[in-house]
Design a protein around this motif. Structure first.
Motif, PDB file in Angstrom:
ATOM      1  N   UNK A  12      11.143   9.624  -5.221  1.00 22.09           N
ATOM      2  CA  UNK A  12       9.801   9.184  -5.630  1.00 22.09           C
ATOM      3  C   UNK A  12       9.885   7.974  -6.560  1.00 22.09           C
ATOM      4  N   UNK A  13      10.843   8.011  -7.495  1.00 17.79           N
ATOM      5  CA  UNK A  13      11.001   6.905  -8.442  1.00 17.79           C
ATOM      6  C   UNK A  13      11.414   5.623  -7.726  1.00 17.79           C
ATOM      7  N   UNK A  73      10.334   0.147  -5.625  1.00 21.88           N
ATOM      8  CA  UNK A  73      10.321  -0.794  -4.504  1.00 21.88           C
ATOM      9  C   UNK A  73       8.904  -1.242  -4.153  1.00 21.88           C
ATOM     10  N   UNK A  74       7.933  -0.335  -4.299  1.00 21.82           N
ATOM     11  CA  UNK A  74       6.538  -0.714  -4.063  1.00 21.82           C
ATOM     12  C   UNK A  74       6.077  -1.751  -5.086  1.00 21.82           C
ATOM     13  N   UNK A  75       6.474  -1.540  -6.351  1.00 17.70           N
ATOM     14  CA  UNK A  75       6.145  -2.513  -7.387  1.00 17.70           C
ATOM     15  C   UNK A  75       6.821  -3.849  -7.115  1.00 17.70           C
ATOM     16  N   UNK A  76       8.065  -3.787  -6.644  1.00 20.78           N
ATOM     17  CA  UNK A  76       8.785  -5.024  -6.299  1.00 20.78           C
ATOM     18  C   UNK A  76       8.041  -5.791  -5.208  1.00 20.78           C
ATOM     19  N   UNK A  77       7.614  -5.063  -4.156  1.00 23.00           N
ATOM     20  CA  UNK A  77       6.919  -5.709  -3.043  1.00 23.00           C
ATOM     21  C   UNK A  77       5.588  -6.291  -3.505  1.00 23.00           C
ATOM     22  N   UNK A  78       4.905  -5.545  -4.363  1.00 26.37           N
ATOM     23  CA  UNK A  78       3.626  -6.028  -4.873  1.00 26.37           C
ATOM     24  C   UNK A  78       3.816  -7.309  -5.681  1.00 26.37           C
ATOM     25  N   UNK A 134      19.967   2.781  -4.666  1.00 28.83           N
ATOM     26  CA  UNK A 134      20.176   4.175  -4.253  1.00 28.83           C
ATOM     27  C   UNK A 134      19.213   4.605  -3.152  1.00 28.83           C
ATOM     28  N   UNK A 135      18.452   3.663  -2.591  1.00 27.15           N
ATOM     29  CA  UNK A 135      17.417   4.017  -1.612  1.00 27.15           C
ATOM     30  C   UNK A 135      17.992   4.769  -0.417  1.00 27.15           C
ATOM     31  N   UNK A 136      19.135   4.348   0.090  1.00 27.84           N
ATOM     32  CA  UNK A 136      19.682   4.941   1.318  1.00 27.84           C
ATOM     33  C   UNK A 136      20.407   6.253   1.076  1.00 27.84           C
ATOM     34  N   UNK A 137      20.697   6.585  -0.179  1.00 28.52           N
ATOM     35  CA  UNK A 137      21.486   7.792  -0.452  1.00 28.52           C
ATOM     36  C   UNK A 137      20.711   8.880  -1.188  1.00 28.52           C
ATOM     37  N   UNK A 138      19.486   8.590  -1.643  1.00 25.13           N
ATOM     38  CA  UNK A 138      18.753   9.604  -2.413  1.00 25.13           C
ATOM     39  C   UNK A 138      18.249  10.725  -1.501  1.00 25.13           C
ATOM     40  N   UNK A 139      18.114  11.890  -2.087  1.00 29.55           N
ATOM     41  CA  UNK A 139      17.643  13.049  -1.325  1.00 29.55           C
ATOM     42  C   UNK A 139      16.143  12.924  -1.049  1.00 29.55           C
TER      43      UNK A 139
END
Length: 346
Positions: free
Chosen positions: A294-295, A300-305, A282-287
């Protein structure tokens, strides 16, 4: 019809009424031997009835003080069963609904979940309650919650007109601790209490609707903020979170709104894992700047880490070191062979 409530003074009279003549004499004799001020003199109790003795004790020590003196004295003359009965009958009379906050070894407030809280969360399905994955209709109406709380207070011989006492016995209608009382929550998880208050205050900035769920959160907030310990925790959590603290923020939307981002991401529940995977897409469609946004950023930050950690382990882990050593030996061997061949050619 109004129920007769046990008061401390009435319970004290019942306790001494159960003493035999000799038992009362032994009680008065022990009472006179007390070394703590104010002292009870022989003349003040000699020849007095148990009713007069209770009046004397209450006027000297106050009801609560008299209760302490009578309990101590009964135990000294080995009337332990009578003391236990008295203690049980007066427990609610002394209880004003105030929580007993847990402290750390250095005397600071322990805001983390207690072992009892962790056990409760582990043995219940926390995400089926209203406001945490369920329908708002699953929350009881405020009048039902209050009626149940008053019934509980009366069963403990407490005062149903004591608002704080009634609030303390009111039950949570949402989240991971649904079914526990407000007092229990403050005694077992101040951290969660603070987050609920903060998110509810933000909700109230946008709506004044009075659903059963919102009414329940109103009541919890009113009860909790009466205590400086909770207010201090709320203020500390209202400060902007540092990057490493982002996971402690509540999700704040959807079926898992009462969970922290960290708990959501690290959950092993298949439904929650599926929901996290759904958010990734939903990254590209979230407000922008929404709770969902924020979630998603946190996930995604946790994924990258996690990816970076795997790469780091592949480069610098124990296995990688062995591979580097092997490559080094092969390179060294190749250089030695090349040198030998060169020398032969010369």
């Amino acid at each position: 019809m109004e129920m007769n409530r046990t008061t401390i003074k009435r319970a004290l009279k019942d306790a001494l009424a159960d003493l035999s003549g000799e038992g009362l004499l032994e009680f008065c004799d022990e009472l006179r031997d007390r070394r703590t001020e104010p002292r009870i003199t022989r003349r003040s109790v000699e020849g007095k009835s148990y009713l007069q003795i209770i009046d004397l004790l209450v006027s000297t020590y106050t009801e609560q003080g008299a209760l302490t003196v009578v309990l101590e004295t009964l135990r000294k003359i080995n009337c332990n069963q009578l003391a236990e009965t008295l203690s049980s009958k007066t427990k609610a009379c002394a209880d004003k609904g105030d929580p007993v906050f847990r402290k750390t070894s250095n005397g600071e407030l322990d805001s983390k979940p207690s072992q009892e809280a962790l056990k409760y969360r582990g043995s219940h399905q926390p995400l089926t309650a209203a406001g945490a994955g369920g329908s708002p209709g699953t929350a009881k109406k405020p009048e039902e919650v209050e009626a149940e709380a008053k019934k509980q207070v009366l069963s403990e011989c407490g005062d149903p007109c004591n608002e704080r006492l009634v609030l303390s016995r009111s039950k949570i209608q949402f989240g991971k601790y649904k079914g526990q009382t407000f007092q229990w929550l403050l005694e077992n998880d101040v951290d969660y209490t603070a987050y609920i208050i903060i998110t509810h205050q933000k909700e109230r900035e946008h709506t004044m609707c009075q659903t059963p769920l919102m009414a329940n959160k109103d009541s919890l907030t009113r009860y909790a903020v009466a205590y400086p310990e909770v207010l201090k925790e709320v203020k500390s959590k209202k400060r902007p979170l540092r990057p490493r603290q982002k996971g402690q923020a509540l999700v704040g939307f959807g079926k898992y709104k009462s969970e922290t981002l960290k708990d959501l991401y690290e959950s092993k529940d298949m439904k929650i894992m599926s929901y996290v995977n759904y958010l990734r897409g939903m990254e590209s469609t979230c407000e922008p700047r929404s709770k969902m946004c924020d979630a998603i950023k946190y996930i995604l930050q946790r994924d990258r880490r996690k990816t970076t950690t795997k790469r780091s382990n592949a480069t610098f882990g124990p296995g990688a070191a062995k591979k580097r050593q092997a490559r080094g030996k092969r390179a060294q061997s190749t250089r030695a062979q090349y040198k030998a061949q060169t020398e032969e050619g010369e």
